[in-house]
Design an enzyme around this catalytic site. Structure first.
Site, PDB file in Angstrom:
ATOM      1  N   ASP A 102       0.970  -1.379   0.130  1.00 10.13           N
ATOM      2  CA  ASP A 102      -0.068   0.209  -0.128  1.00 10.13           C
ATOM      3  C   ASP A 102       1.299   1.113  -0.341  1.00 10.13           C
ATOM      4  O   ASP A 102       1.087   1.824   0.955  1.00 10.13           O
ATOM      5  CB  ASP A 102      -0.915  -0.167   1.470  1.00 10.13           C
ATOM      6  N   LYS A 166      -6.336   3.735  -3.506  1.00 11.84           N
ATOM      7  CA  LYS A 166      -7.533   3.967  -1.540  1.00 11.84           C
ATOM      8  C   LYS A 166      -7.163   4.824  -1.464  1.00 11.84           C
ATOM      9  O   LYS A 166      -6.638   5.713  -2.004  1.00 11.84           O
ATOM     10  CB  LYS A 166      -5.852   2.675  -0.890  1.00 11.84           C
ATOM     11  N   LYS A 198     -10.577   1.004  -2.123  1.00  6.41           N
ATOM     12  CA  LYS A 198     -10.340   0.604  -1.028  1.00  6.41           C
ATOM     13  C   LYS A 198     -10.094   1.671  -0.158  1.00  6.41           C
ATOM     14  O   LYS A 198      -9.604   2.501  -0.556  1.00  6.41           O
ATOM     15  CB  LYS A 198      -8.757  -0.310  -0.323  1.00  6.41           C
TER      16      LYS A 198
END
Length: 257
Positions: A102, A166, A198
């Site tokens: 991430d 995300k 996300k």
């Protein structure tokens, strides 16, 4: 919402959850608890999301064949590290056993008009994340705020071959919102590419979660939402998922260890 609908939402949310501990006080004991909680008597979460320094321990605890993937964060949380440092973070995390990265984009550079800094960062980390590694790109939308900036950041990440986009680090005042989710999901739709989404930060209940995957289903259809295309980044959501599935009040529900 009926109890049956809420229970089905809870089952879906469990399968989409990146169970997260990115607290400053996280330690080995917290990682042991997190790994134990990740597998419940209703099934497992999609992944745990942890600091890079704990990846090797989590891999040892979960083993190589675990259904729970290990995600970690790089360039986190401020998004201001040099590219070479972030690539080194990524390479080490993958060697330690991470399945998913991430990455926080240099969002302040984007706010200052430097799109190339964002492209360069994502491209370099993407090159270090060969298949089957999953790359999730964190836009830090609560700091970007401007709709056009969020849309632009989404499209840059998609063009640079992010597997997911995300919303947030969870470390700023404003994290995931439905308005931002709509912008990002629409950007994915516009791209025509297979990219996941996300939302992270502030998703605490099954009702919250259902609102997000209902939005995604409205845009993409009922069959789109799956762990390959949709995740929640949350630390407290599992408590409400288990309470809902157990039919108990969340204030008294116990986590499964």
């Amino acid at each position: 919402m009926t109890d049956a609908t809420l229970q089905q939402a809870a089952k879906t949310a469990l399968s989409l959850l990146d169970l997260t501990d990115l607290t400053d006080t996280c330690d080995d004991a917290a990682i042991e608890r997190l790994c134990a909680r990740a597998i419940t008597h209703y099934g497992s979460v999609a992944a745990i999301c942890i600091w890079p320094r704990f990846v090797a321990k989590a891999r040892h605890l979960l083993g190589v064949d675990s259904p729970v993937r290990i995600a970690t964060v790089v360039n986190f949380p401020r998004g201001d590290l040099p590219v070479e440092t972030v690539v080194a973070e990524t390479t080490t995390a993958l060697a330690d056993g991470a399945d998913e990265i991430d990455l926080v984009i240099p969002y302040r550079a984007l706010m200052a008009g430097d799109e190339d800094a964002v492209r360069t960062m994502i491209s370099a980390v993407r090159a270090a994340c060969q298949a089957p590694v999953t790359l999730k790109v964190i836009l830090e939308t609560g700091e970007l705020q401007d709709r056009n900036l969020i849309r632009n950041a989404s499209h840059i990440a998609i063009r640079e071959h992010a597997d997911f986009i995300k919303t947030s680090t969870g470390k700023v005042a404003i994290n995931a919102t439905l308005e931002t989710a709509d912008l990002m999901l629409t950007s994915i739709q516009e791209s025509g590419r297979k990219v996941g989404f996300k939302p992270a930060g502030g998703v605490r209940t099954v009702t919250d979660a259902k609102a997000y995957f209902d939005l995604a289903s409205t845009i993409f259809g009922q069959d789109w939402v799956s762990p390959a295309t949709f995740r929640f980044g949350a630390s407290g959501l599992l408590d409400d998922i288990l309470a809902t599935l157990d039919g108990t009040d969340n204030t008294t529900a116990e986590a499964v260890y």
